[in-house]
Design an enzyme around this catalytic site. Structure first.
Site, mmCIF file in Angstrom:
data_model
loop_
_atom_site.group_PDB
_atom_site.id
_atom_site.type_symbol
_atom_site.label_atom_id
_atom_site.label_comp_id
_atom_site.label_asym_id
_atom_site.label_seq_id
_atom_site.Cartn_x
_atom_site.Cartn_y
_atom_site.Cartn_z
ATOM 1 N N GLY A 1 43.607 34.405 41.183
ATOM 2 C CA GLY A 1 43.734 35.475 41.844
ATOM 3 C C GLY A 1 44.502 34.415 43.382
ATOM 4 O O GLY A 1 45.164 33.498 43.840
ATOM 5 N N ALA A 2 44.221 35.721 44.397
ATOM 6 C CA ALA A 2 44.992 35.359 45.725
ATOM 7 C C ALA A 2 44.315 34.047 46.192
ATOM 8 O O ALA A 2 44.163 33.244 46.861
ATOM 9 C CB ALA A 2 45.503 36.125 46.346
ATOM 10 N N GLY B 1 42.057 31.660 44.765
ATOM 11 C CA GLY B 1 41.401 30.383 44.105
ATOM 12 C C GLY B 1 41.441 30.583 42.546
ATOM 13 O O GLY B 1 42.128 31.511 41.675
ATOM 14 N N ASP C 1 41.897 44.552 49.317
ATOM 15 C CA ASP C 1 43.267 43.984 48.009
ATOM 16 C C ASP C 1 41.920 44.547 46.324
ATOM 17 O O ASP C 1 41.725 43.617 45.792
ATOM 18 C CB ASP C 1 42.698 42.228 47.472
ATOM 19 C CG ASP C 1 44.222 41.691 46.659
ATOM 20 O OD1 ASP C 1 45.058 42.780 46.306
ATOM 21 O OD2 ASP C 1 43.980 40.520 45.987
#
Length: 785
Positions: free
Chosen positions: A513-514, A516, A628
């Protein structure tokens, strides 16, 4: 004593709805050998009217035993806690009624009694009464132990706080162990509030009833809301009666902020109201002891901030209200002949409620006051106000802002032999700090520096080898621990070596994901499965800041949040250790081509997510904006319960490495419009993202489908058009409850309003999802009021 008990029995007869229960011990009888468990029904014993329950409730990383007022399934108030200063127990605990009383049985221990029977008689039965009192009876139905005789922070209607007894506040809203304040019913007849960390002298009191000298009064609360002190023919009212036709439940609780409050609960409307406060203050800093020793209290908009003195650091960076200690120490002695050993630091606009050790001095300037303290071996600090100087000694207590006072603090110069205390978080400065120094001797400084350099060089080698020994021993200890103990200590630090071994060299990737990549790992020879996230592109924070952030996230505890078990911040490596979620993400569940969850399951998942976000926004100790929210960040556990992941991590992501837009946190399609307007981001950004996810769950499709018909490509626009045309059946791939579908669509459309102020809070979202409240017609997408 006899008259007090007689009066309690009189009150119990006066109102049957809130009877004390001694006259009816046979109600809701619990027989010998009956037991409770934290995670297996029954988890509690309820009163006959269903208003009170006794048993296990979630606290921290485990469970505590107590009594709570049941307002609704999602809203309860703890009014009593057993063994409140013992750590929470694990899910394997058992609470059993034995002839010795209530016994708590724990794995790998002999167990302990949580009730001390007042007579030599054996227990025969127990009852949770409608008054909120839990009683244990002998074979003749005589009460031999009751919670009303052992209060923690609350008394209920019909309960009495006898002379010599006290209430002690809880540590926080989610931690019911003993806190910072106590209310004492003194034997001289005075009801007094003190900080716990004080000698309980008149100067320490921040509120008192002023009834000292009236004899051994007791504090009573009756079922009309009267709170009063009473003994024989002496009565002193603290409040008036409050009942006017509506049946209410009353309680009086000493809050975590030190305020003693009288509450009324309307269980039909599921509301509570504060009727009276002791003391009534507009500034929380007026409560002495709000901040600990050697720290002072400041407040803004009712929020308290505790600040350390110059030269002092917090005792506990996670509990800044616990007080401060010197960050530099030196050997005891007087240094009047050594010009460079001590100096004075000046703190403006702070006063301390502490008596001077000598007579006040008349001085002509602030600087003179500082010099008077500097040349006095016994003086640690001085207060200057109205040309008067008062000398003080540490510790200083009850500090608060005061524009007319200057505080001088005597500090030790590190270059002249002072020794730094082990690293603590630096205290933020709320007032300008300057120093008044004596003339330093260059020769003494040089000699001192040389001595210190030699000592440091000698110690460095010792510390290095000692650290290596301790680190190896630490790893061996953790490897040998039982898996269940990991649940008791979270989040804990891991070494990079431990996590590399646990993941077999980061071999099995289970997600990306954003922040890692996520790898599957195991501990304790495969007995514990973990999810290890290697953070990438994170802000280069220092070790202390990263650990503070991890502990903030680790203190969150909710059934709809993925739990953080530990972390690694070794060198440049930043890794997080989470509980393993065996059923993947919500995206896997609702977007798969070969099927989707049923309608009831989808509705339950929506509510799970809403409750998790509501907790982050309003209920956890440090409120968190997720930034998020999307199906990929909603994970499913073994029981298909939805849990939010990656919360609290957005500020670790470097601005230049965001997913879609520079300076924007989040993922395209779920971003609230304000992300593109260069305005402050609030919790309402999460509400917007939740609205998009809600509509995706309802429709089992992504927010943008390029293969869909032209008018259905953008999910939000399509949903609104179908809603306005009365064609909601087009949205769902199966037969559903149309009334419930209409309600969920309305909630989703309100959450996705373009103006943040038009969106509901997550608390209101949960209410709209849980109840049948009327929901007004939402504005169309892009509408601006």
């Amino acid at each position: 004593m006899a008259s007090a008990i007689s009066y309690i029995l009189f009150l119990s007869i006066f109102s049957s709805a809130f009877a004390l229960g001694k006259a009816q011990p046979r109600q809701s009888n619990i027989s010998l050998d009956t037991s409770l468990r934290p995670t297996a029904n029954p988890t509690s014993w309820q009163s006959p009217n269903g208003r009170f329950a006794f048993g296990f409730y979630p606290e921290g990383t485990g469970f505590s035993i107590g009594i709570w007022l049941v307002a609704s399934p999602e809203n309860s108030t703890v009014i009593w806690t057993a063994d409140r200063d013992e750590p929470p127990v694990t899910k394997d605990a058992v609470l059993k009624l034995t002839n010795e009383g209530l016994k708590l049985l724990l794995q790998h221990s002999e167990g302990r009694l949580i009730s001390n029977l007042s007579t030599g008689n054996d227990a025969s039965s127990a009852s949770m009464l409608d008054s909120g009192n839990f009683v244990i009876c002998d074979s003749n139905f005589n009460v031999i132990w009751e919670t009303f005789d052992n209060p923690t922070d609350t008394i209920m209607a019909g309960q009495v706080l006898l002379a010599g007894s006290e209430l002690v506040s809880s540590l926080s809203g989610t931690n019911h162990s003993s806190g910072n304040f106590h209310l004492i019913m003194q034997k001289d007849g005075n009801l007094v509030l003190y900080p716990v960390a004080s000698p309980d002298t008149p100067g320490d009191a921040y509120w008192a009833s002023g009834t000292n000298g009236d004899g051994s009064l007791s504090l009573y609360l009756d079922d009309k809301g009267w709170l009063y002190l009473h003994l024989g023919n002496v009565t002193s009212n603290l409040t008036s009666g409050y009942r006017y036709g509506t049946p209410l439940v009353y309680r009086a609780t000493l809050g975590v902020d030190g305020i003693f409050r009288l509450y009324s609960h309307d269980l039909e409307l599921n509301t509570q109201q504060v009727l009276k406060e002791f003391p009534e203050v507009t500034d929380p800093c007026e409560v002495q002891g709000t901040c600990g020793l050697n720290s002072y209290c400041t407040s803004a908009n009712g929020q308290v901030v505790c600040m350390c003195l110059p030269g002092f650091d917090y005792l506990d960076t996670n509990r800044t209200s616990s007080g401060c200690r010197r960050n530099i120490t030196t050997a005891a002695g007087c240094y009047l002949g050594n010009d460079n050993m001590t100096y004075m630091s000046t703190l403006e606009s702070v006063i301390w409620m502490v008596d001077p050790y000598g007579a006040p001095l008349s001085v002509t300037s602030k600087e003179d006051c500082g010099e008077e303290c500097l040349k006095d071996c016994n003086c640690d600090a001085a207060l200057f106000s109205d040309n008067t100087c008062r000398k003080l000694v540490f510790p200083l207590r009850y500090g608060k802002t005061d524009d007319s006072t200057t505080t001088f603090i005597k500090l030790v110069n590190i270059s002249a032999g002072g020794t730094p205390v082990s690293s603590q978080a630096e205290s933020p400065a709320a007032a300008p700090v300057t120093t008044i120094r004596r003339k330093f001797s260059a020769k003494i400084l040089t000699v001192s520096a040389a001595i210190i350099a030699c000592i440091i060089s000698s110690l460095a080698a010792l510390i290095f080898f000692f650290h290596r020994y301790r680190a190896g021993r630490y790893r061996r200890l953790w490897r040998n621990k039982e898996p269940a103990l990991v649940d008791e200590i979270a989040p804990r630090p891991f070494s990079y070596h431990e996590l590399r071994e646990a993941t077999d060299g980061f071999k099995e990737e289970i997600g990306k994901g954003a922040f890692g990549t996520v790898f599957k790992g195991t501990l304790h020879c495969g007995q514990r499965i973990l999810a290890v996230k290697k953070l990438e592109k994170v802000v280069d924070e220092g070790e202390r800041e990263f650990r503070t952030e991890m502990r903030t996230i680790g203190r969150t505890h909710h059934k709809n949040l993925v739990r953080l078990l530990g972390f690694c911040d070794e060198g440049t490596n930043r890794l997080l250790v989470y509980e393993y979620m065996s059923n993947g993400s919500l995206a896997d569940l609702i977007f798969k081509a070969d099927g989707h969850p049923g309608w009831d399951e989808r509705v339950r998942i929506v509510l799970d997510i809403a409750r998790g976000i509501h907790y982050l926004h309003e209920e956890c100790e440090t409120r968190i904006i997720h930034c998020d929210i999307k199906p990929q960040n909603i994970l499913m556990d073994d029981n298909w319960t939805a849990k939010i992941s990656d919360f609290g991590l957005a500020k670790l992501l470097m601005p230049s490495e965001t997913r879609t837009f520079t300076g924007i946190r989040g993922t395209r399609g779920y971003l609230a419009p304000e992300w593109h307007k260069n305005v402050a981001i609030t919790v309402k950004a999460d509400v917007y993202s939740f609205g998009i996810v809600l509509l995706e769950i309802v429709c089992c499709r992504k927010n943008m489908e390029l293969k869909a018909e032209e008018d259905a490509i953008i999910l939000l626009d399509w949903v609104h058009n179908c809603f306005m045309d009365g064609e909601l059946e087009k949205l769902v791939p199966d037969e559903v409850d149309m009334t419930e579908l209409n309600r969920l669509v309305k909630v989703g459309l309100w959450c996705t309003q373009s103006e943040p102020g038009s969106r509901p809070s997550m608390k209101n979202v949960v209410t709209m999802l849980e109840t049948n409240v009327d929901i007004s017609l939402p504005h169309p997408p892009g509408f601006s009021s």
